[in-house]
Design an enzyme around this catalytic site. Structure first.
Site, PDB file in Angstrom:
ATOM      1  N   HIS A   1      53.765  39.283  36.599  1.00  0.00           N
ATOM      2  CA  HIS A   1      54.406  39.028  37.549  1.00  0.00           C
ATOM      3  C   HIS A   1      56.314  39.010  37.403  1.00  0.00           C
ATOM      4  CE1 HIS A   1      51.066  36.715  39.779  1.00  0.00           C
ATOM      5  NE2 HIS A   1      50.998  38.468  40.324  1.00  0.00           N
TER       6      HIS A   1
ATOM      7  N   CYS B   1      65.744  47.126  38.299  1.00  0.00           N
ATOM      8  CA  CYS B   1      66.982  47.702  39.431  1.00  0.00           C
ATOM      9  C   CYS B   1      65.231  47.652  40.241  1.00  0.00           C
ATOM     10  CB  CYS B   1      67.277  48.806  39.178  1.00  0.00           C
ATOM     11  SG  CYS B   1      68.532  50.178  40.417  1.00  0.00           S
TER      12      CYS B   1
ATOM     13  N   CYS C   1      65.982  52.280  40.722  1.00  0.00           N
ATOM     14  CA  CYS C   1      65.154  52.874  39.758  1.00  0.00           C
ATOM     15  C   CYS C   1      63.984  52.612  38.915  1.00  0.00           C
ATOM     16  CB  CYS C   1      65.907  54.222  39.093  1.00  0.00           C
ATOM     17  SG  CYS C   1      66.949  52.660  37.930  1.00  0.00           S
TER      18      CYS C   1
ATOM     19  N   CYS D   1      72.611  48.233  38.607  1.00  0.00           N
ATOM     20  CA  CYS D   1      72.139  48.671  37.252  1.00  0.00           C
ATOM     21  C   CYS D   1      73.259  49.917  36.240  1.00  0.00           C
ATOM     22  CB  CYS D   1      70.896  50.190  37.681  1.00  0.00           C
ATOM     23  SG  CYS D   1      69.823  50.824  37.184  1.00  0.00           S
TER      24      CYS D   1
ATOM     25  N   SER E   1      43.985  30.122  38.512  1.00  0.00           N
ATOM     26  CA  SER E   1      42.933  29.714  39.800  1.00  0.00           C
ATOM     27  C   SER E   1      43.084  31.054  40.127  1.00  0.00           C
ATOM     28  CB  SER E   1      44.281  29.066  41.293  1.00  0.00           C
ATOM     29  OG  SER E   1      45.535  29.582  40.831  1.00  0.00           O
TER      30      SER E   1
HETATM   31  P1  NAD Z   1      47.641  28.540  39.811  1.00  0.00           P
HETATM   32  O1  NAD Z   1      49.271  26.650  40.054  1.00  0.00           O
HETATM   33  O2  NAD Z   1      47.604  28.893  41.024  1.00  0.00           O
HETATM   34  O3  NAD Z   1      46.188  27.877  38.576  1.00  0.00           O
HETATM   35  C1  NAD Z   1      46.601  27.817  37.126  1.00  0.00           C
HETATM   36  C2  NAD Z   1      45.430  26.953  36.708  1.00  0.00           C
HETATM   37  O4  NAD Z   1      45.288  26.708  36.014  1.00  0.00           O
HETATM   38  C3  NAD Z   1      44.854  25.545  38.352  1.00  0.00           C
HETATM   39  O5  NAD Z   1      43.318  26.159  38.318  1.00  0.00           O
HETATM   40  C4  NAD Z   1      45.470  24.461  36.799  1.00  0.00           C
HETATM   41  O6  NAD Z   1      43.812  23.626  37.072  1.00  0.00           O
HETATM   42  C5  NAD Z   1      44.401  25.146  35.347  1.00  0.00           C
HETATM   43  N1  NAD Z   1      44.982  24.659  34.519  1.00  0.00           N
HETATM   44  C6  NAD Z   1      46.024  23.763  34.534  1.00  0.00           C
HETATM   45  N2  NAD Z   1      46.546  23.122  32.889  1.00  0.00           N
HETATM   46  C7  NAD Z   1      45.666  23.847  32.219  1.00  0.00           C
HETATM   47  C8  NAD Z   1      45.637  23.841  30.949  1.00  0.00           C
HETATM   48  N3  NAD Z   1      45.995  23.221  30.152  1.00  0.00           N
HETATM   49  N4  NAD Z   1      44.050  24.675  30.516  1.00  0.00           N
HETATM   50  C9  NAD Z   1      44.244  25.542  31.576  1.00  0.00           C
HETATM   51  N5  NAD Z   1      43.420  25.360  32.435  1.00  0.00           N
HETATM   52  C10 NAD Z   1      44.228  25.106  33.457  1.00  0.00           C
HETATM   53  O7  NAD Z   1      48.600  29.660  38.742  1.00  0.00           O
HETATM   54  P2  NAD Z   1      48.511  31.370  38.548  1.00  0.00           P
HETATM   55  O8  NAD Z   1      46.624  31.064  39.193  1.00  0.00           O
HETATM   56  O9  NAD Z   1      48.705  31.474  37.295  1.00  0.00           O
HETATM   57  O10 NAD Z   1      49.119  31.363  39.240  1.00  0.00           O
HETATM   58  C11 NAD Z   1      50.560  31.355  40.434  1.00  0.00           C
HETATM   59  C12 NAD Z   1      51.410  31.900  40.214  1.00  0.00           C
HETATM   60  O11 NAD Z   1      52.725  31.978  39.870  1.00  0.00           O
HETATM   61  C13 NAD Z   1      51.716  33.287  39.016  1.00  0.00           C
HETATM   62  O12 NAD Z   1      52.114  34.066  39.615  1.00  0.00           O
HETATM   63  C14 NAD Z   1      52.850  33.402  38.738  1.00  0.00           C
HETATM   64  O13 NAD Z   1      53.563  33.921  38.334  1.00  0.00           O
HETATM   65  C15 NAD Z   1      53.707  31.909  38.907  1.00  0.00           C
HETATM   66  N6  NAD Z   1      53.951  30.614  37.736  1.00  0.00           N
HETATM   67  C16 NAD Z   1      54.074  30.943  36.904  1.00  0.00           C
HETATM   68  C17 NAD Z   1      54.787  30.068  35.946  1.00  0.00           C
HETATM   69  C18 NAD Z   1      54.793  29.896  34.684  1.00  0.00           C
HETATM   70  O14 NAD Z   1      55.432  30.887  34.219  1.00  0.00           O
HETATM   71  N7  NAD Z   1      54.717  29.412  33.806  1.00  0.00           N
HETATM   72  C19 NAD Z   1      53.993  28.409  36.352  1.00  0.00           C
HETATM   73  C20 NAD Z   1      54.093  28.692  37.601  1.00  0.00           C
HETATM   74  C21 NAD Z   1      53.912  29.050  38.398  1.00  0.00           C
END
Ligand code: NAD
Length: 267
Positions: free
Chosen positions: A125, A133, A136, A160, A202
């Site tokens: 992501h 960009c 490109c 860019c 999740s």
């Molecule tokens: P999500 O928030 O949908 O799910 C997170 C999962 O991790 C949940 O099931 C939760 O219960 C579990 N969890 C939380 N803490 C935990 C731990 N310490 N150990 C084990 N499990 C744990 O996250 P997702 O599935 O990554 O989807 C969310 C989207 O949001 C992604 O596309 C991501 O790009 C973005 N996001 C990124 C960040 C980051 O870069 N750190 C933070 C939040 C969201």
């Protein structure tokens, strides 16, 4: 739990081509909130989720306003530059240096895998510290651009330096296609691996959540393994896409698995 940790370590040692998929859960122990966990950003503020769905359309309509918004509002995830990797990130980096883990494919945009020492990371992501960009596809470190100055001199959006196109954040917004290079390589790795270690996601955001299904389909009739480490069961657990779930915190469980892997390798 102890039995499952030993089982996972044994599976990793036997694997010929192991990869990890990670999500926001692996970074919560670094102080970055997830979206859908019990105290996640969307769980606490569903309106923030609705707003997030508008961001990509806003960029396409008016890149200058998109950038003004980005540079003047606090990030939902906090100040990522100040966050540090936790033992879960370091454990995956160690599995790579031992030679077991071939790739980490992460949904996270926080660069904590790279900062923990993982070298083979696919930012599915995108990466909050990069710009991409829109024309490109070239990527740049955000430090190459003085964004606050462009804001103060009314010269947004950044452009860019390869083709003159408009730059956006490298972060992939809702409704935005996954960049083709990362999407294709992730599919190849999912189809190739004989062990997939899925940590802290999740598994409801598509197309990323398709990757475990690709690994499962490829593995039909073959001896390959999908392991989940998550605080709670997911659709992958419920639909038996994963072989087993180790329920708990990645920052606690992954280091224990690595210790056991090292013990097995020294026998
Ligand atoms: P999500 O928030 O949908 O799910 C997170 C999962 O991790 C949940 O099931 C939760 O219960 C579990 N969890 C939380 N803490 C935990 C731990 N310490 N150990 C084990 N499990 C744990 O996250 P997702 O599935 O990554 O989807 C969310 C989207 O949001 C992604 O596309 C991501 O790009 C973005 N996001 C990124 C960040 C980051 O870069 N750190 C933070 C939040 C969201």
């Amino acid at each position: 739990m102890e039995d499952l940790i030993k089982r996972a370590a044994g599976d990793l040692v036997k694997a010929g081509y192991a990869i990890a998929l990670t999500g926001a859960g692996i970074s919560t122990e670094s102080g970055i909130p997830d979206f859908r966990g019990p105290s996640g950003i969307w769980t606490r503020d569903p309106e923030a989720e609705k707003r997030a769905y508008q961001v990509y359309a806003r960029f396409q309509k008016n890149p200058k306003e998109y950038w003004m918004d980005r540079l003047t509002r606090p990030s939902l995830l906090g100040n990522l530059g100040k966050m540090a990797p936790n033992p879960g990130h370091y454990a995956l980096a160690e599995l790579e240096s031992i030679g077991i883990l071939k790739w980490v494919i992460t949904q996270n945009v926080d660069s904590l895998h790279q900062r923990a020492g993982s070298r083979k990371v696919l930012d599915y992501h995108g990466n909050a510290f990069k710009l991409r960009c829109f024309s490109c596809g070239a990527r740049f470190e955000s430090g190459e651009f003085d964004l606050p100055r462009l804001l103060s001199e009314d010269r947004l959006p950044p452009l860019c330096t390869s083709c003159g196109g408009v730059l956006k954040s490298d972060v992939v917004h809702f409704h935005e296609p996954i960049p083709v290079d990362v999407a294709e390589q992730s599919l190849e790795e999912a189809a190739r691996c004989d062990l997939m270690l899925i940590c802290g996601t999740s598994a409801v955001v598509y197309p990323f959540a398709r990757l475990p299904h690709v690994a499962r389909e490829r593995s039909l009739g073959e001896n390959s393994i999908i392991i989940e480490i998550n605080a709670e069961p997911t659709p992958l657990t419920e639909r038996m896409i994963s072989d087993y779930l180790i329920q708990g915190k990645t920052g606690q469980i992954l280091p224990l698995i690595v210790e056991e892997v090292k013990r097995l390798l020294s026998c």
